[in-house]
Enzyme design. Sequence first.
Site, PDB file in Angstrom:
ATOM      1  N   GLY A  57      47.260   0.016  -8.732  1.00 34.56           N
ATOM      2  CA  GLY A  57      46.418   0.262  -9.899  1.00 34.56           C
ATOM      3  C   GLY A  57      46.664  -0.624 -11.104  1.00 34.56           C
ATOM      4  O   GLY A  57      45.734  -0.980 -11.817  1.00 34.56           O
ATOM      5  N   GLU A  62      52.362   0.262 -15.857  1.00 30.53           N
ATOM      6  CA  GLU A  62      51.599   1.282 -15.112  1.00 30.53           C
ATOM      7  C   GLU A  62      50.142   1.278 -15.554  1.00 30.53           C
ATOM      8  O   GLU A  62      49.826   0.871 -16.667  1.00 30.53           O
ATOM      9  CB  GLU A  62      52.198   2.671 -15.390  1.00 30.53           C
ATOM     10  CG  GLU A  62      53.102   3.215 -14.298  1.00 30.53           C
ATOM     11  CD  GLU A  62      52.354   3.654 -13.043  1.00 30.53           C
ATOM     12  OE1 GLU A  62      51.210   3.204 -12.804  1.00 30.53           O
ATOM     13  OE2 GLU A  62      52.936   4.439 -12.267  1.00 30.53           O
ATOM     14  N   ASP A  63      49.265   1.767 -14.684  1.00 34.12           N
ATOM     15  CA  ASP A  63      47.866   1.914 -15.064  1.00 34.12           C
ATOM     16  C   ASP A  63      47.669   3.177 -15.896  1.00 34.12           C
ATOM     17  O   ASP A  63      47.015   3.166 -16.931  1.00 34.12           O
ATOM     18  CB  ASP A  63      46.948   1.931 -13.833  1.00 34.12           C
ATOM     19  CG  ASP A  63      47.419   2.894 -12.744  1.00 34.12           C
ATOM     20  OD1 ASP A  63      48.460   3.573 -12.920  1.00 34.12           O
ATOM     21  OD2 ASP A  63      46.741   2.970 -11.704  1.00 34.12           O
ATOM     22  N   ASP A  65      50.140  10.343 -15.889  1.00 38.16           N
ATOM     23  CA  ASP A  65      49.440  11.614 -15.777  1.00 38.16           C
ATOM     24  C   ASP A  65      50.485  12.740 -15.903  1.00 38.16           C
ATOM     25  O   ASP A  65      50.838  13.122 -17.018  1.00 38.16           O
ATOM     26  CB  ASP A  65      48.713  11.590 -14.424  1.00 38.16           C
ATOM     27  CG  ASP A  65      47.809  12.770 -14.190  1.00 38.16           C
ATOM     28  OD1 ASP A  65      47.332  13.347 -15.163  1.00 38.16           O
ATOM     29  OD2 ASP A  65      47.573  13.114 -13.022  1.00 38.16           O
ATOM     30  N   LYS A  72      47.590  10.405 -20.180  1.00 35.41           N
ATOM     31  CA  LYS A  72      46.968  11.741 -20.197  1.00 35.41           C
ATOM     32  C   LYS A  72      48.048  12.768 -20.517  1.00 35.41           C
ATOM     33  O   LYS A  72      48.525  13.472 -19.628  1.00 35.41           O
ATOM     34  CB  LYS A  72      46.420  12.058 -18.794  1.00 35.41           C
ATOM     35  CG  LYS A  72      45.048  11.536 -18.505  1.00 35.41           C
ATOM     36  CD  LYS A  72      44.478  12.254 -17.289  1.00 35.41           C
ATOM     37  CE  LYS A  72      44.230  11.292 -16.173  1.00 35.41           C
ATOM     38  NZ  LYS A  72      43.651  11.906 -14.971  1.00 35.41           N
ATOM     39  N   PHE A  91      39.207  12.359 -14.570  1.00 40.52           N
ATOM     40  CA  PHE A  91      39.580  11.425 -13.516  1.00 40.52           C
ATOM     41  C   PHE A  91      38.830  10.117 -13.731  1.00 40.52           C
ATOM     42  O   PHE A  91      37.598  10.091 -13.703  1.00 40.52           O
ATOM     43  CB  PHE A  91      39.279  11.991 -12.121  1.00 40.52           C
ATOM     44  CG  PHE A  91      39.922  11.169 -11.053  1.00 40.52           C
ATOM     45  CD1 PHE A  91      41.240  11.408 -10.668  1.00 40.52           C
ATOM     46  CD2 PHE A  91      39.229  10.135 -10.456  1.00 40.52           C
ATOM     47  CE1 PHE A  91      41.852  10.618  -9.704  1.00 40.52           C
ATOM     48  CE2 PHE A  91      39.843   9.335  -9.485  1.00 40.52           C
ATOM     49  CZ  PHE A  91      41.147   9.590  -9.108  1.00 40.52           C
ATOM     50  N   VAL A  92      39.584   9.062 -13.959  1.00 38.34           N
ATOM     51  CA  VAL A  92      38.954   7.783 -14.292  1.00 38.34           C
ATOM     52  C   VAL A  92      39.145   6.744 -13.188  1.00 38.34           C
ATOM     53  O   VAL A  92      40.128   6.777 -12.449  1.00 38.34           O
ATOM     54  CB  VAL A  92      39.479   7.225 -15.639  1.00 38.34           C
ATOM     55  CG1 VAL A  92      38.981   8.062 -16.801  1.00 38.34           C
ATOM     56  CG2 VAL A  92      40.999   7.143 -15.659  1.00 38.34           C
ATOM     57  N   ASP A 151      41.411   3.484  -8.810  1.00 38.87           N
ATOM     58  CA  ASP A 151      40.543   3.724  -7.645  1.00 38.87           C
ATOM     59  C   ASP A 151      40.164   5.185  -7.474  1.00 38.87           C
ATOM     60  O   ASP A 151      40.772   6.084  -8.063  1.00 38.87           O
ATOM     61  CB  ASP A 151      41.269   3.289  -6.365  1.00 38.87           C
ATOM     62  CG  ASP A 151      42.346   4.285  -5.948  1.00 38.87           C
ATOM     63  OD1 ASP A 151      43.192   4.634  -6.804  1.00 38.87           O
ATOM     64  OD2 ASP A 151      42.315   4.765  -4.801  1.00 38.87           O
ATOM     65  N   ARG A 183      37.951  -0.175  -7.921  1.00 39.97           N
ATOM     66  CA  ARG A 183      38.977  -0.885  -8.696  1.00 39.97           C
ATOM     67  C   ARG A 183      38.393  -2.090  -9.434  1.00 39.97           C
ATOM     68  O   ARG A 183      38.911  -2.535 -10.447  1.00 39.97           O
ATOM     69  CB  ARG A 183      40.104  -1.384  -7.780  1.00 39.97           C
ATOM     70  CG  ARG A 183      40.934  -0.287  -7.149  1.00 39.97           C
ATOM     71  CD  ARG A 183      42.189  -0.895  -6.523  1.00 39.97           C
ATOM     72  NE  ARG A 183      42.850  -0.005  -5.580  1.00 39.97           N
ATOM     73  CZ  ARG A 183      43.766   0.894  -5.905  1.00 39.97           C
ATOM     74  NH1 ARG A 183      44.130   1.047  -7.155  1.00 39.97           N
ATOM     75  NH2 ARG A 183      44.337   1.656  -4.983  1.00 39.97           N
TER      76      ARG A 183
HETATM   77  P1  5GP Z   1      51.728  10.814 -12.286  1.00 38.78           P
HETATM   78  O1  5GP Z   1      52.956  10.691 -11.429  1.00 38.78           O
HETATM   79  O2  5GP Z   1      51.945  10.421 -13.711  1.00 38.78           O
HETATM   80  O3  5GP Z   1      51.100  12.179 -12.159  1.00 38.78           O
HETATM   81  O4  5GP Z   1      50.653   9.912 -11.628  1.00 38.78           O
HETATM   82  C1  5GP Z   1      50.491   8.604 -11.843  1.00 38.78           C
HETATM   83  C2  5GP Z   1      49.560   8.031 -10.797  1.00 38.78           C
HETATM   84  O5  5GP Z   1      48.506   8.951 -10.431  1.00 38.78           O
HETATM   85  C3  5GP Z   1      48.854   6.833 -11.368  1.00 38.78           C
HETATM   86  O6  5GP Z   1      49.614   5.656 -11.209  1.00 38.78           O
HETATM   87  C4  5GP Z   1      47.563   6.834 -10.586  1.00 38.78           C
HETATM   88  O7  5GP Z   1      47.744   6.170  -9.368  1.00 38.78           O
HETATM   89  C5  5GP Z   1      47.282   8.304 -10.302  1.00 38.78           C
HETATM   90  N1  5GP Z   1      46.325   8.861 -11.274  1.00 38.78           N
HETATM   91  C6  5GP Z   1      46.545   9.784 -12.220  1.00 38.78           C
HETATM   92  N2  5GP Z   1      45.435  10.052 -12.926  1.00 38.78           N
HETATM   93  C7  5GP Z   1      44.466   9.260 -12.417  1.00 38.78           C
HETATM   94  C8  5GP Z   1      43.075   9.057 -12.740  1.00 38.78           C
HETATM   95  O8  5GP Z   1      42.478   9.645 -13.649  1.00 38.78           O
HETATM   96  N3  5GP Z   1      42.420   8.142 -11.974  1.00 38.78           N
HETATM   97  C9  5GP Z   1      43.000   7.449 -10.969  1.00 38.78           C
HETATM   98  N4  5GP Z   1      42.250   6.588 -10.298  1.00 38.78           N
HETATM   99  N5  5GP Z   1      44.310   7.605 -10.641  1.00 38.78           N
HETATM  100  C10 5GP Z   1      45.026   8.504 -11.367  1.00 38.78           C
END
Ligand code: 5GP
Length: 177
Positions: A43, A98-99, A102, A130, A151-152, A158, A164
Amino acid sequence: MQHLNLEVLIPRDQIGAKVAEMGKMISRDYAGEQILLVIVLRGAALFAADLCREIEGDVVLDFIAVSSYGSSTSTSGVVRFLKDLDESIEGRHVLIVEDIVDTGLTLNYLLDNLRSRNPKSIRTCTLLDKPSRRRVEIRPDYSGFTIEDLFVVGYGLDYDQSYRNLPDICVHKEAKH
Ligand code: 5GP
């Protein structure tokens, strides 16, 4: 191709301006030091490609790929390395790119893992944040946009590996976490 489920949340010109701003901040903070960008595949690849060109100074790129351990991730935060770094990070200034952050579990795990390899410093950078979904206390050092619990997709993000390549960040109205 029609994208009936998509709505632009952050248009490309705003992304470009923000990435340039982040690059300036990073250039200032690391002036005179080499930065090792640890780019989290897949991402963050597009964001990192733009960001690194906005950073003035010595930048080295390396890539890491992780995947969640199914549903247990939501409680343990353990992630599996699909691809480890090629570079040694010992004694170096590491910036994880990171992208999106969450729940924070992935970044938290990566930070713990990479810290144990004795970098000189380690910081985190994300395009999107987020905070409302956070499960561990973690605040990225550099953050582009704070968004709601949506969810983006697009600009590297993706849904089932698609979207992407969209130049804008869009809300996918049907996709769920
Ligand atoms: P975390 O471990 O912080 O919950 O998750 C991070 C990963 O979840 C991100 O690197 C991404 O791959 C995925 N993710 C979380 N929210 C989104 C979203 O809104 N859209 C997309 N495409 N991926 C997300």
